[in-house]
Design a protein around this motif. Sequence first.
Motif, short mmCIF file in Angstrom:
data_model
loop_
_atom_site.label_atom_id
_atom_site.label_comp_id
_atom_site.label_asym_id
_atom_site.label_seq_id
_atom_site.Cartn_x
_atom_site.Cartn_y
_atom_site.Cartn_z
N LEU A 51 0.84 -1.19 0.00
CA LEU A 51 0.00 0.00 0.00
C LEU A 51 0.87 1.24 0.00
N LYS A 52 0.48 2.22 -0.77
CA LYS A 52 1.20 3.49 -0.87
C LYS A 52 0.32 4.59 -0.29
N GLY A 53 0.93 5.67 0.13
CA GLY A 53 0.17 6.81 0.64
C GLY A 53 -0.33 6.59 2.05
N SER A 54 -1.30 7.43 2.42
CA SER A 54 -1.85 7.44 3.76
C SER A 54 -2.76 6.23 3.99
N ILE A 55 -2.58 5.56 5.15
CA ILE A 55 -3.41 4.42 5.46
C ILE A 55 -3.95 4.48 6.89
N LYS A 56 -5.08 3.80 7.06
CA LYS A 56 -5.76 3.69 8.35
C LYS A 56 -5.64 2.24 8.79
N VAL A 57 -5.32 2.03 10.06
CA VAL A 57 -5.16 0.67 10.59
C VAL A 57 -6.03 0.51 11.83
N GLU A 58 -6.79 -0.58 11.86
CA GLU A 58 -7.58 -0.95 13.04
C GLU A 58 -7.06 -2.30 13.50
N ILE A 59 -6.76 -2.43 14.78
CA ILE A 59 -6.21 -3.68 15.30
C ILE A 59 -7.02 -4.13 16.51
N ASN A 90 2.93 -0.99 23.03
CA ASN A 90 3.95 -1.99 22.73
C ASN A 90 3.42 -3.10 21.83
N LEU A 91 2.14 -3.43 21.97
CA LEU A 91 1.52 -4.41 21.09
C LEU A 91 1.46 -3.87 19.66
N ILE A 92 1.06 -2.61 19.52
CA ILE A 92 0.96 -1.98 18.20
C ILE A 92 2.33 -1.95 17.53
N LYS A 93 3.36 -1.59 18.28
CA LYS A 93 4.72 -1.50 17.72
C LYS A 93 5.15 -2.81 17.06
N GLY A 94 4.91 -3.92 17.72
CA GLY A 94 5.29 -5.21 17.16
C GLY A 94 4.60 -5.49 15.83
N VAL A 95 3.31 -5.22 15.76
CA VAL A 95 2.55 -5.44 14.53
C VAL A 95 3.03 -4.51 13.43
N PHE A 96 3.19 -3.22 13.76
CA PHE A 96 3.64 -2.26 12.75
C PHE A 96 5.01 -2.63 12.20
N VAL A 113 -4.85 5.31 13.51
CA VAL A 113 -4.79 3.98 14.11
C VAL A 113 -5.81 3.87 15.24
N THR A 114 -6.49 2.74 15.28
CA THR A 114 -7.41 2.41 16.35
C THR A 114 -7.04 1.01 16.82
N ALA A 115 -6.94 0.82 18.12
CA ALA A 115 -6.58 -0.49 18.64
C ALA A 115 -7.36 -0.77 19.92
N VAL A 116 -7.62 -2.05 20.14
CA VAL A 116 -8.33 -2.48 21.34
C VAL A 116 -7.75 -3.82 21.79
N LYS A 117 -7.69 -4.01 23.12
CA LYS A 117 -7.29 -5.29 23.71
C LYS A 117 -8.52 -5.87 24.39
N ILE A 118 -8.90 -7.08 23.99
CA ILE A 118 -10.03 -7.74 24.63
C ILE A 118 -9.69 -9.20 24.91
N TYR A 119 -10.31 -9.75 25.92
CA TYR A 119 -10.11 -11.16 26.23
C TYR A 119 -10.84 -12.01 25.20
N SER A 120 -10.22 -13.15 24.88
CA SER A 120 -10.81 -14.06 23.92
C SER A 120 -10.40 -15.49 24.24
N GLU A 121 -11.28 -16.43 23.94
CA GLU A 121 -10.94 -17.85 24.11
C GLU A 121 -9.91 -18.27 23.06
N GLU A 122 -9.87 -17.57 21.94
CA GLU A 122 -8.92 -17.83 20.85
C GLU A 122 -8.00 -16.62 20.70
N VAL A 127 -6.09 -7.47 12.00
CA VAL A 127 -5.61 -6.18 11.50
C VAL A 127 -6.42 -5.81 10.27
N ARG A 128 -7.02 -4.64 10.28
CA ARG A 128 -7.73 -4.12 9.11
C ARG A 128 -6.97 -2.91 8.61
N ILE A 129 -6.66 -2.93 7.32
CA ILE A 129 -5.86 -1.86 6.72
C ILE A 129 -6.64 -1.27 5.56
N GLU A 130 -6.68 0.06 5.51
CA GLU A 130 -7.46 0.74 4.49
C GLU A 130 -6.72 1.98 4.01
#
Length: 141
Positions: A51-59, A90-96, A113-122, A127-130
Motif C-alpha cells: 500500500l502506498k500513501g496514507s493508510i488507516k489501521v484498526e487492530i 507496545n503491542l501496536i509497535k510489534g505489529v507495525f 490507528v485504532t486499537a483495542v485489547k479484549i479477552y478471547s478464548e482464541e 488487523v484491518r488496513i485501508e
Amino acid sequence: MITLNIPVEPMGAVRMTGRGKFVKPNAKRYLSYKDFIKWEAKKQLKGQALLKGSIKVEIQFLMPIPNSWAKWKKRIAPGKRHTVKPDIDNLIKGVFDALNSIAWTDDNQVSDVTAVKIYSEEPGIIVRIEKVTDIWVKASG
C-alpha cells in the motif's frame, strides 16, 4: 480494505540492545513472534502490492484468558476489555514493525490507528488496513 487474521498470542515489544537480541530469551521470542506475523501476512496477502500513501489501521488484540481465573470469571471474560500488561502501544509497535515491507512500505504511512485489547478464548490479532484520502480542513482567518 484488507483484513489479516494472525493466529498468535499477542506480545508486547521488548527492549533490545544490539547483542541482547541474540542472547536474551525474551528478545529471541519477540523476534520469532514478529517473524510469524510477517510469514502469516505474506501468506494472506499473496503477493499483493504494498500500500502506498496514507493508510488507516484498526487492530484487535485478542488476549488469552488466564488459566488461573475461576470458571465463572473465564466464562464472562470473552469480549471484556484487557487492562493489564502488555501495554497497547507496545503491542501496536510489534505489529507495525512486522508489517513494514509486507503490507505497506513503512509504518510512517499510518495516519490513523485504532486499537483495542479484549479477552478471547482464541488469542490472535485482527488487523484491518485501508487506504485513506486526505482530509482538508478550512483554514481560519
